[in-house]
Scaffold this motif. Structure first.
Motif, PDB file in Angstrom:
ATOM      1  N   SER A  84      11.945   4.823  -6.230  1.00  0.00           N
ATOM      2  CA  SER A  84      11.892   3.423  -5.774  1.00  0.00           C
ATOM      3  C   SER A  84      10.650   3.124  -4.941  1.00  0.00           C
ATOM      4  O   SER A  84      10.215   1.979  -4.876  1.00  0.00           O
ATOM      5  N   PHE A  85      10.060   4.152  -4.304  1.00  0.00           N
ATOM      6  CA  PHE A  85       8.887   3.911  -3.463  1.00  0.00           C
ATOM      7  C   PHE A  85       7.612   3.690  -4.282  1.00  0.00           C
ATOM      8  O   PHE A  85       6.622   3.198  -3.746  1.00  0.00           O
TER       9      PHE A  85
ATOM     10  N   HIS B 277       2.686  -2.274  -5.296  1.00  0.00           N
ATOM     11  CA  HIS B 277       2.688  -3.669  -4.863  1.00  0.00           C
ATOM     12  C   HIS B 277       1.649  -3.878  -3.750  1.00  0.00           C
ATOM     13  O   HIS B 277       0.856  -4.822  -3.791  1.00  0.00           O
TER      14      HIS B 277
ATOM     15  N   PRO C 269       7.082   1.479  -6.971  1.00  0.00           N
ATOM     16  CA  PRO C 269       6.717   0.053  -7.064  1.00  0.00           C
ATOM     17  C   PRO C 269       6.271  -0.544  -5.730  1.00  0.00           C
ATOM     18  O   PRO C 269       5.412  -1.434  -5.719  1.00  0.00           O
ATOM     19  N   GLN C 270       6.816  -0.041  -4.593  1.00  0.00           N
ATOM     20  CA  GLN C 270       6.384  -0.569  -3.289  1.00  0.00           C
ATOM     21  C   GLN C 270       4.919  -0.196  -3.021  1.00  0.00           C
ATOM     22  O   GLN C 270       4.130  -1.031  -2.577  1.00  0.00           O
TER      23      GLN C 270
END
Lengths: 89, 89
Positions: B18-19, B25, B21-22
């Motif tokens: 999940s980290f 971004h 895409p952060q």
């Protein structure tokens, strides 16, 4: 408690509580533009599965840590959706 | 592999990836204002301790998941510091 267990509990405490300042930061500034919707969607799903895993294996620390993390991750996700929508108006 | 184990592995896969895409971004937008410095400082310290815990108990999945997460958490932390500094100039 052994030193190894203590390190594990401290690790759990830090990774769980770290989401509190992030939630407060967004709440205060009403700015979530740099927050990734993808991250918090995938992360919340993952934490929900960790919670299911904790329930299935009967591990209190895993359940507790993931209930708390899920609450803050979902709060951040909902603020992201809400504040981005407000900015587009 | 039991269903419970499968849920645990899927949970680990989701919370770890999940980290990505952060980090992407922030990298693309060069905007990290909504990212909490407090969160990523405390979170990175926690993940480093999870890694130490994994090494001490000899758990390959815990080590692997936390090496990957630590890499992305530190990347986000460094981009936060760098891009906020660039904006203040």
């Amino acid at each position: 408690m052994t030193a190894t267990e203590a390190i594990g509990y401290l690790a759990a405490l830090l990774t769980t509580t770290s989401f509190v300042p992030q939630a407060l930061h967004i709440w205060r500034t009403r700015d979530a533009r740099a927050i990734s919707l993808g991250m918090y969607s995938v992360f919340s799903a993952g934490v929900a599965l960790w919670l299911a895993y904790g329930l299935l294996v009967g591990s209190c620390p895993v359940m507790l840590a993931n209930v708390v993390t899920l609450f803050f991750a979902l709060s951040i996700l909902l603020m992201k959706i809400r504040y981005d929508r407000e900015r587009r108006r």
